[in-house]
Write an enzyme that holds these catalytic residues in place. Structure first.
Site, PDB file in Angstrom:
ATOM      1  N   SER A  53      34.928  43.449  35.701  1.00  0.00           N
ATOM      2  CA  SER A  53      34.980  44.556  36.668  1.00  0.00           C
ATOM      3  C   SER A  53      33.795  44.532  37.624  1.00  0.00           C
ATOM      4  O   SER A  53      33.960  44.672  38.838  1.00  0.00           O
ATOM      5  CB  SER A  53      35.012  45.907  35.938  1.00  0.00           C
ATOM      6  OG  SER A  53      36.196  46.031  35.206  1.00  0.00           O
ATOM      7  N   GLU A  94      43.994  41.281  52.907  1.00  0.00           N
ATOM      8  CA  GLU A  94      43.920  40.073  52.078  1.00  0.00           C
ATOM      9  C   GLU A  94      45.239  39.343  52.160  1.00  0.00           C
ATOM     10  O   GLU A  94      46.269  39.934  52.516  1.00  0.00           O
ATOM     11  CB  GLU A  94      43.614  40.438  50.614  1.00  0.00           C
ATOM     12  CG  GLU A  94      42.121  40.592  50.352  1.00  0.00           C
ATOM     13  CD  GLU A  94      41.800  40.859  48.888  1.00  0.00           C
ATOM     14  OE1 GLU A  94      42.725  41.011  48.068  1.00  0.00           O
ATOM     15  OE2 GLU A  94      40.604  40.932  48.573  1.00  0.00           O
ATOM     16  N   LEU A 128      42.471  45.780  39.768  1.00  0.00           N
ATOM     17  CA  LEU A 128      41.641  46.982  39.625  1.00  0.00           C
ATOM     18  C   LEU A 128      42.529  48.226  39.724  1.00  0.00           C
ATOM     19  O   LEU A 128      42.302  49.216  39.017  1.00  0.00           O
ATOM     20  CB  LEU A 128      40.544  47.017  40.693  1.00  0.00           C
ATOM     21  CG  LEU A 128      39.431  45.959  40.561  1.00  0.00           C
ATOM     22  CD1 LEU A 128      38.460  46.070  41.737  1.00  0.00           C
ATOM     23  CD2 LEU A 128      38.673  46.086  39.255  1.00  0.00           C
ATOM     24  N   GLY A 158      34.555  47.896  30.912  1.00  0.00           N
ATOM     25  CA  GLY A 158      34.832  47.611  32.311  1.00  0.00           C
ATOM     26  C   GLY A 158      35.454  48.855  32.933  1.00  0.00           C
ATOM     27  O   GLY A 158      35.386  49.962  32.360  1.00  0.00           O
ATOM     28  N   HIS A 197      42.278  30.211  40.399  1.00  0.00           N
ATOM     29  CA  HIS A 197      41.734  30.299  41.761  1.00  0.00           C
ATOM     30  C   HIS A 197      41.439  28.884  42.228  1.00  0.00           C
ATOM     31  O   HIS A 197      40.791  28.118  41.512  1.00  0.00           O
ATOM     32  CB  HIS A 197      40.462  31.149  41.775  1.00  0.00           C
ATOM     33  CG  HIS A 197      40.105  31.622  43.144  1.00  0.00           C
ATOM     34  ND1 HIS A 197      39.631  30.768  44.111  1.00  0.00           N
ATOM     35  CD2 HIS A 197      40.188  32.835  43.717  1.00  0.00           C
ATOM     36  CE1 HIS A 197      39.429  31.457  45.227  1.00  0.00           C
ATOM     37  NE2 HIS A 197      39.764  32.721  45.015  1.00  0.00           N
ATOM     38  N   ARG A 199      49.878  37.596  40.203  1.00  0.00           N
ATOM     39  CA  ARG A 199      49.245  38.845  40.637  1.00  0.00           C
ATOM     40  C   ARG A 199      49.013  38.837  42.138  1.00  0.00           C
ATOM     41  O   ARG A 199      48.504  37.866  42.701  1.00  0.00           O
ATOM     42  CB  ARG A 199      47.905  38.988  39.928  1.00  0.00           C
ATOM     43  CG  ARG A 199      47.062  40.138  40.428  1.00  0.00           C
ATOM     44  CD  ARG A 199      45.663  40.036  39.873  1.00  0.00           C
ATOM     45  NE  ARG A 199      44.929  38.950  40.462  1.00  0.00           N
ATOM     46  CZ  ARG A 199      43.670  39.035  40.921  1.00  0.00           C
ATOM     47  NH1 ARG A 199      43.020  40.169  40.835  1.00  0.00           N
ATOM     48  NH2 ARG A 199      43.071  38.003  41.444  1.00  0.00           N
ATOM     49  N   ALA A 210      38.516  49.780  33.072  1.00  0.00           N
ATOM     50  CA  ALA A 210      39.554  50.405  32.241  1.00  0.00           C
ATOM     51  C   ALA A 210      38.943  51.260  31.131  1.00  0.00           C
ATOM     52  O   ALA A 210      39.345  52.411  30.939  1.00  0.00           O
ATOM     53  CB  ALA A 210      40.463  49.328  31.658  1.00  0.00           C
TER      54      ALA A 210
END
Ligand SMILES: Cc1cc2nc3c(=O)[nH]c(=O)nc-3n(C[C@H](O)[C@H](O)[C@H](O)COP(=O)(O)OP(=O)(O)OC[C@H]3O[C@@H](n4cnc5c(N)ncnc54)[C@H](O)[C@@H]3O)c2cc1C
Length: 512
Positions: A46, A117, A381, A17, A236, A375, A19
């Site tokens: 990602s 956001e 990211l 990904g 979520h 978070r 990272a």
């Protein structure tokens, strides 16, 4: 495995990904091996990221304001020094990503375009191709890695386990056991970087790729590493819930932006059941979960707020809905909460070093202290990119060590499909949106006998033990038997050795 010939002694990066790819590129020209279970860049979260990367680049913004929003979201458990360092590093890592070929969206004057956001006080979401930020990042970094002569890519290769000196948990890393086409081989190395992503797929409902079962984290735990903040999972609230799709495939996101445009949450009677659909993610998730638990169906209703405008405003979401027979302009969208992001992971310092010498981590598998109990949207990211650059710099400063490793006699465990289904079901009910002591203890009772032979059960077990330890509700962790916040909360950490010792303690009162 002849593909490993000549690779001994090089740093091994696991995962492709953001990272993993960026770590490999930043290590250049130092040679390294990039191991990834699927085709390069294909399997991680990602490539699915829609929103973007939170970075203070706008004129009215500053890293200090970004830091303040991050600390507020983290609900008292962020490491403030880490959060200050990572938010301050944002503009520099955007430059690095641009240097590696990522094409971010720009305003007519050439400056980075920034979106807004929830819970961000300023416009600071740097994005690419509108809502395809992750896909553009992976496209560019994948191409750069393939063009980078210092990186040897091993696709369709799985990290099975980590080898430590004399086999002692917590001792220096001496190699990895890799698996390809059912065959295992040991590769000697003194430096391993875990970039294996999150663990959302340990839950029945998740927005993550199905490979996100925490297998890298399990390898670290078995090598004796210290894990932290494991109980903090972000759910979520509005994943697209279509009957028949929940057990074996990720649920697609119906973005918060749809609620931002005025869509409301309703049940099968058409009645609203929340005062504000724009409350924080964890608050909305709990309300939806409780309503589902009371026997209702839950829908996101965009008919009045968006109607015919839905298609133009959210083409991707509209397409996903239509694939499942739902026209969001004229029909309410069925939704349910789903595991989305893991705040916890392998505890690392500013250089990405874990408690096991030679073992590093970056990205979602790492626990830096940035997120605390929750978070802030689009900070992940950022953390992955900053972490990758830091790990590469730290390894670059180290002198390569002579390395030799042999395949151990014991066969390391892999996630078994049969156990995985049981783990997903167990985690959904015991360690999901709402938790309590009885449910968590029952889950520990189910998972503990499986944990020695199964990675998914091991990580589920450690998460449940951490959730039992936190007798309060904070951020992504909600205990119905301890709904308040503790006055002096501290971060939880755990090792496999400590978990084993706890399971011998009578006061844990394991349910059968
Ligand atoms: C739908 C969705 C939308 C998101 N949107 C955003 C957003 O807008 N902004 C944001 O900041 N964050 C977002 N996130 C979160 C963010 O995408 C992730 O936290 C981040 O991409 C993680 O990157 P990573 O490199 O650590 O791991 P990943 O990208 O998940 O990559 C993990 C890699 O490890 C490999 N791997 C795993 N285990 C093994 C093993 N045992 N052996 C070999 N290889 C292995 C996988 O195959 C994969 O290549 C979103 C997440 C999802 C699911």
């Amino acid at each position: 495995m002849s593909a490993l010939d000549g690779l001994a002694g090089q740093p091994v990066i696991v995962g492709s990904g953001l990272a993993g790819l960026l770590t490999a590129l930043e290590l250049a020209p130092r040679r390294c091996v990039l191991v990834t279970r699927a085709p390069l860049g294909a399997e991680g979260s990602s490539g699915w990221a829609q929103g973007g990367i939170a970075v203070a680049v706008a004129e009215d913004d500053s890293p200090a304001l970004h830091l303040a929003d991050t600390l507020a979201a983290g609900d008292g458990l962020c490491d403030a020094a880490v959060a200050a360092r990572i938010t301050a590093a944002g503009p520099a890592v955007i430059d690095i990503l641009v240097r590696h070929g990522v094409r971010f969206d720009r305003a007519p004057d050439g400056k980075l375009a920034v979106g807004l956001e929830a819970a961000h006080a300023r416009r600071r979401i740097v994005h690419a191709a509108g809502d395809a930020t992750g896909a553009e990042i992976v496209r560019a970094l994948r191409a750069a890695v393939l063009a980078c002569p210092s990186v040897t890519v091993l696709e369709h290769t799985r990290l099975s386990s980590l080898l430590t000196e004399a086999g002692f948990p917590g001792a220096r890393i001496v190699g990895v056991v890799l698996e390809q086409d059912g065959r295992r081989a040991a590769l000697a190395t003194g430096q391993v970087v875990l970039a294996t992503g999150g663990l959302g797929a340990l839950f029945r409902d998740t927005t993550n790729p199905m490979g996100a079962t925490g297998s890298g984290l399990a390898a670290a735990a078995r090598a004796g590493a210290r894990l932290g903040d494991l109980e903090f999972v972000q759910f979520h609230p509005t994943a697209l819930a279509v009957p028949g799709s929940v057990a074996d495939a990720p649920l697609r996101l119906v973005s918060e932006a749809v609620r931002g445009e005025g869509a409301t949450l309703i049940d099968e009677t058409g009645a609203r059941f929340m005062e504000s659909e724009l409350a924080p993610r964890d608050v909305v998730s709990r309300a939806v979960w409780r309503h589902l638990g009371a026997g209702h169906a839950v829908f996101l209703d965009a008919r009045t707020a968006l109607g015919d405008r839905f298609e133009r405003r959210f083409p991707g979401i509209a397409a996903r809905c239509r694939e499942r027979g739902i026209d969001p302009a004229t029909m309410p969208i069925p939704v349910r909460p789903a595991a989305h992001y893991h705040m916890g992971g392998l505890m690392v310092d500013a250089d990405g070093r874990s408690s096991v010498p030679g073992l590093y981590a970056c990205g979602e598998v790492a626990c830096t202290g940035l997120h605390g109990a929750n978070r802030l949207a689009s900070n992940s990211l950022l953390e992955a990119a900053v972490g990758a650059v830091a790990v590469a710099a730290a390894i670059g400063r180290e002198v390569a060590r002579e390395a030799s490793a042999e395949l151990p006699a014991g066969v390391p465990p892999a996630a078994r499909p049969s156990t995985l289904a049981l783990v997903r079901q167990t985690m959904a009910y015991a360690a999901g949106v709402l938790r309590d002591q009885a449910g968590l203890e029952a889950a520990v009772g189910t998972l503990a006998p499986l944990a020695d032979a199964d990675d998914a059960a091991l990580i589920g077990l450690l998460l449940c033990l951490s959730a039992l330890d936190r007798r309060e509700s904070r951020g992504g962790h909600y205990r119905t038997d301890h709904p308040g916040r503790a006055a002096n909360a501290v971060r939880t950490t755990i090792t496999l050795g400590e978990a084993r010792a706890r399971l011998l303690r009578p006061e844990l009162r394991l349910a059968s």
